[in-house]
Design a protein around this motif. Structure first.
Motif, PDB file in Angstrom:
ATOM      1  N   UNK A   1     -11.908  12.526 -10.977  1.00  0.00           N
ATOM      2  CA  UNK A   1     -10.897  13.376 -11.589  1.00  0.00           C
ATOM      3  C   UNK A   1     -11.146  13.394 -13.103  1.00  0.00           C
ATOM      4  N   UNK A   2     -10.215  13.941 -13.839  1.00  0.00           N
ATOM      5  CA  UNK A   2     -10.382  13.992 -15.290  1.00  0.00           C
ATOM      6  C   UNK A   2     -10.233  12.611 -15.931  1.00  0.00           C
ATOM      7  N   UNK A   3      -9.658  11.637 -15.219  1.00  0.00           N
ATOM      8  CA  UNK A   3      -9.456  10.328 -15.832  1.00  0.00           C
ATOM      9  C   UNK A   3      -9.849   9.138 -14.968  1.00  0.00           C
ATOM     10  N   UNK A   4     -10.165   9.331 -13.703  1.00  0.00           N
ATOM     11  CA  UNK A   4     -10.483   8.217 -12.811  1.00  0.00           C
ATOM     12  C   UNK A   4     -11.668   8.556 -11.921  1.00  0.00           C
ATOM     13  N   UNK A   5     -12.286   7.487 -11.375  1.00  0.00           N
ATOM     14  CA  UNK A   5     -13.349   7.634 -10.385  1.00  0.00           C
ATOM     15  C   UNK A   5     -12.911   6.939  -9.102  1.00  0.00           C
ATOM     16  N   UNK A   6     -13.035   7.635  -7.996  1.00  0.00           N
ATOM     17  CA  UNK A   6     -12.688   7.078  -6.698  1.00  0.00           C
ATOM     18  C   UNK A   6     -13.917   7.154  -5.804  1.00  0.00           C
TER      19      UNK A   6
ATOM     20  N   UNK B   1      -9.110   4.178   2.103  1.00  0.00           N
ATOM     21  CA  UNK B   1      -8.460   3.290   1.133  1.00  0.00           C
ATOM     22  C   UNK B   1      -7.177   3.940   0.605  1.00  0.00           C
ATOM     23  N   UNK B   2      -6.038   3.583   1.208  1.00  0.00           N
ATOM     24  CA  UNK B   2      -4.763   4.185   0.819  1.00  0.00           C
ATOM     25  C   UNK B   2      -4.342   3.786  -0.591  1.00  0.00           C
ATOM     26  N   UNK B   3      -4.823   2.648  -1.070  1.00  0.00           N
ATOM     27  CA  UNK B   3      -4.501   2.233  -2.438  1.00  0.00           C
ATOM     28  C   UNK B   3      -5.127   3.205  -3.442  1.00  0.00           C
ATOM     29  N   UNK B   4      -6.388   3.611  -3.193  1.00  0.00           N
ATOM     30  CA  UNK B   4      -7.013   4.588  -4.075  1.00  0.00           C
ATOM     31  C   UNK B   4      -6.364   5.958  -3.922  1.00  0.00           C
ATOM     32  N   UNK B   5      -5.993   6.319  -2.705  1.00  0.00           N
ATOM     33  CA  UNK B   5      -5.324   7.602  -2.483  1.00  0.00           C
ATOM     34  C   UNK B   5      -4.024   7.662  -3.278  1.00  0.00           C
ATOM     35  N   UNK B   6      -3.322   6.544  -3.383  1.00  0.00           N
ATOM     36  CA  UNK B   6      -2.048   6.527  -4.115  1.00  0.00           C
ATOM     37  C   UNK B   6      -2.219   6.848  -5.601  1.00  0.00           C
ATOM     38  N   UNK B   7      -3.435   6.733  -6.128  1.00  0.00           N
ATOM     39  CA  UNK B   7      -3.691   7.015  -7.544  1.00  0.00           C
ATOM     40  C   UNK B   7      -4.094   8.468  -7.795  1.00  0.00           C
ATOM     41  N   UNK B   8      -4.364   9.225  -6.724  1.00  0.00           N
ATOM     42  CA  UNK B   8      -4.750  10.627  -6.855  1.00  0.00           C
ATOM     43  C   UNK B   8      -3.478  11.465  -6.977  1.00  0.00           C
TER      44      UNK B   8
ATOM     45  N   UNK C   1     -21.912  17.464   1.128  1.00  0.00           N
ATOM     46  CA  UNK C   1     -20.980  18.461   0.575  1.00  0.00           C
ATOM     47  C   UNK C   1     -20.599  18.026  -0.823  1.00  0.00           C
ATOM     48  N   UNK C   2     -20.584  18.955  -1.741  1.00  0.00           N
ATOM     49  CA  UNK C   2     -20.187  18.659  -3.104  1.00  0.00           C
ATOM     50  C   UNK C   2     -19.481  19.841  -3.726  1.00  0.00           C
ATOM     51  N   UNK C   3     -18.631  19.561  -4.670  1.00  0.00           N
ATOM     52  CA  UNK C   3     -17.919  20.613  -5.391  1.00  0.00           C
ATOM     53  C   UNK C   3     -17.675  20.156  -6.821  1.00  0.00           C
ATOM     54  N   UNK C   4     -17.734  21.101  -7.741  1.00  0.00           N
ATOM     55  CA  UNK C   4     -17.341  20.874  -9.135  1.00  0.00           C
ATOM     56  C   UNK C   4     -16.325  21.946  -9.495  1.00  0.00           C
ATOM     57  N   UNK C   5     -15.635  21.718 -10.605  1.00  0.00           N
ATOM     58  CA  UNK C   5     -14.647  22.681 -11.087  1.00  0.00           C
ATOM     59  C   UNK C   5     -13.649  23.006  -9.978  1.00  0.00           C
ATOM     60  N   UNK C   6     -12.915  21.974  -9.546  1.00  0.00           N
ATOM     61  CA  UNK C   6     -11.960  22.131  -8.462  1.00  0.00           C
ATOM     62  C   UNK C   6     -10.701  21.325  -8.777  1.00  0.00           C
ATOM     63  N   UNK C   7      -9.755  21.326  -7.863  1.00  0.00           N
ATOM     64  CA  UNK C   7      -8.511  20.586  -8.068  1.00  0.00           C
ATOM     65  C   UNK C   7      -8.008  20.023  -6.745  1.00  0.00           C
ATOM     66  N   UNK C   8      -7.169  19.012  -6.854  1.00  0.00           N
ATOM     67  CA  UNK C   8      -6.499  18.443  -5.682  1.00  0.00           C
ATOM     68  C   UNK C   8      -5.335  19.375  -5.365  1.00  0.00           C
ATOM     69  N   UNK C   9      -5.366  19.992  -4.189  1.00  0.00           N
ATOM     70  CA  UNK C   9      -4.294  20.929  -3.847  1.00  0.00           C
ATOM     71  C   UNK C   9      -3.258  20.312  -2.904  1.00  0.00           C
ATOM     72  N   UNK C  10      -3.602  19.166  -2.290  1.00  0.00           N
ATOM     73  CA  UNK C  10      -2.653  18.519  -1.378  1.00  0.00           C
ATOM     74  C   UNK C  10      -3.043  17.056  -1.217  1.00  0.00           C
ATOM     75  N   UNK C  11      -2.018  16.166  -1.191  1.00  0.00           N
ATOM     76  CA  UNK C  11      -2.251  14.736  -0.933  1.00  0.00           C
ATOM     77  C   UNK C  11      -1.184  14.240   0.034  1.00  0.00           C
ATOM     78  N   UNK C  12      -1.638  13.632   1.147  1.00  0.00           N
ATOM     79  CA  UNK C  12      -0.749  12.948   2.089  1.00  0.00           C
ATOM     80  C   UNK C  12      -0.987  11.456   1.874  1.00  0.00           C
ATOM     81  N   UNK C  13      -0.125  10.829   1.104  1.00  0.00           N
ATOM     82  CA  UNK C  13      -0.314   9.431   0.698  1.00  0.00           C
ATOM     83  C   UNK C  13      -0.216   8.453   1.868  1.00  0.00           C
ATOM     84  N   UNK C  14       0.560   8.788   2.895  1.00  0.00           N
ATOM     85  CA  UNK C  14       0.735   7.887   4.032  1.00  0.00           C
ATOM     86  C   UNK C  14      -0.476   7.862   4.953  1.00  0.00           C
ATOM     87  N   UNK C  15      -1.151   9.010   5.109  1.00  0.00           N
ATOM     88  CA  UNK C  15      -2.278   9.102   6.033  1.00  0.00           C
ATOM     89  C   UNK C  15      -3.639   9.167   5.349  1.00  0.00           C
TER      90      UNK C  15
END
Length: 167
Positions: A90-95, A115-122, A141-155
């Motif tokens: 992301x713009x500030x972290x690496x997962x 790793x749900x702990x890392x998911x909780x930081x996204x 598969x790779x992508x640049x210039x994108x965004x997180x459009x959805x996060x399900x922290x529990x799953x």
């Protein structure tokens, strides 16, 4: 430059010039003074550079114990022949964690991360500099210039969508 930003990659150069002086260059250092050295140190500089090159394949000189261990472990993990890993910068972290693709469309990828702990930081709607899926040591598969459009922290489900949609 934001020092707390773990996502930015930059070159770091270190070269020993004398027993007391080293050349260090990276984007985090801002120096406005010229380097001054004695001509009497030229012979020492030559031999230190020479031995640094000769020993570079087996010796690393650092004040930090095992300075490249983390990079070595990450490299071995990503190139291993067992499993799928997902890298999200992301713009500030690496997962980097185990996971797999749930859905792979042209402009959108859904990922299941273990790793749900890392998911909780996204963060939802967070900009992503790089997303890559590595399966058995091969980038599939790779992508640049994108965004997180959805996060399900529990799953551990994360959907990443391209900012650029052609056609």
């Amino acid at each position: 430059m934001d020092i707390d930003n773990e996502s930015i990659e930059f070159a770091f150069y270190f070269m020993l010039l004398s027993p007391n002086v080293a050349y260090v260059s990276c984007e985090l250092i801002n120096c406005r003074e010229n380097l001054i050295y004695s001509y009497g140190d030229l012979e020492n500089i030559f031999y230190l550079n020479y031995y640094s090159v000769i020993n570079s394949y087996k010796e690393v000189y650092s004040s930090v114990a095992e300075p490249i261990k983390g990079e070595k472990i990450l490299s071995e993990r990503l190139s291993s022949r067992g499993g799928t890993f997902v890298k999200i910068y992301t713009q500030s972290k690496r997962f980097v964690c185990k996971g797999h693709m749930e859905n792979n469309a042209n402009y959108c990828v859904s990922l299941k991360l273990d790793d749900l702990q890392q998911v909780s930081l996204i963060k939802d709607n967070e900009q992503v500099a790089l997303m890559e899926v590595i399966e058995d040591g091969v980038s599939i598969r790779g992508m640049r210039n994108c965004k997180v459009s959805f996060v399900d922290y529990e799953n551990g489900l994360v959907t990443i969508e391209s900012n650029i949609k052609l056609g």
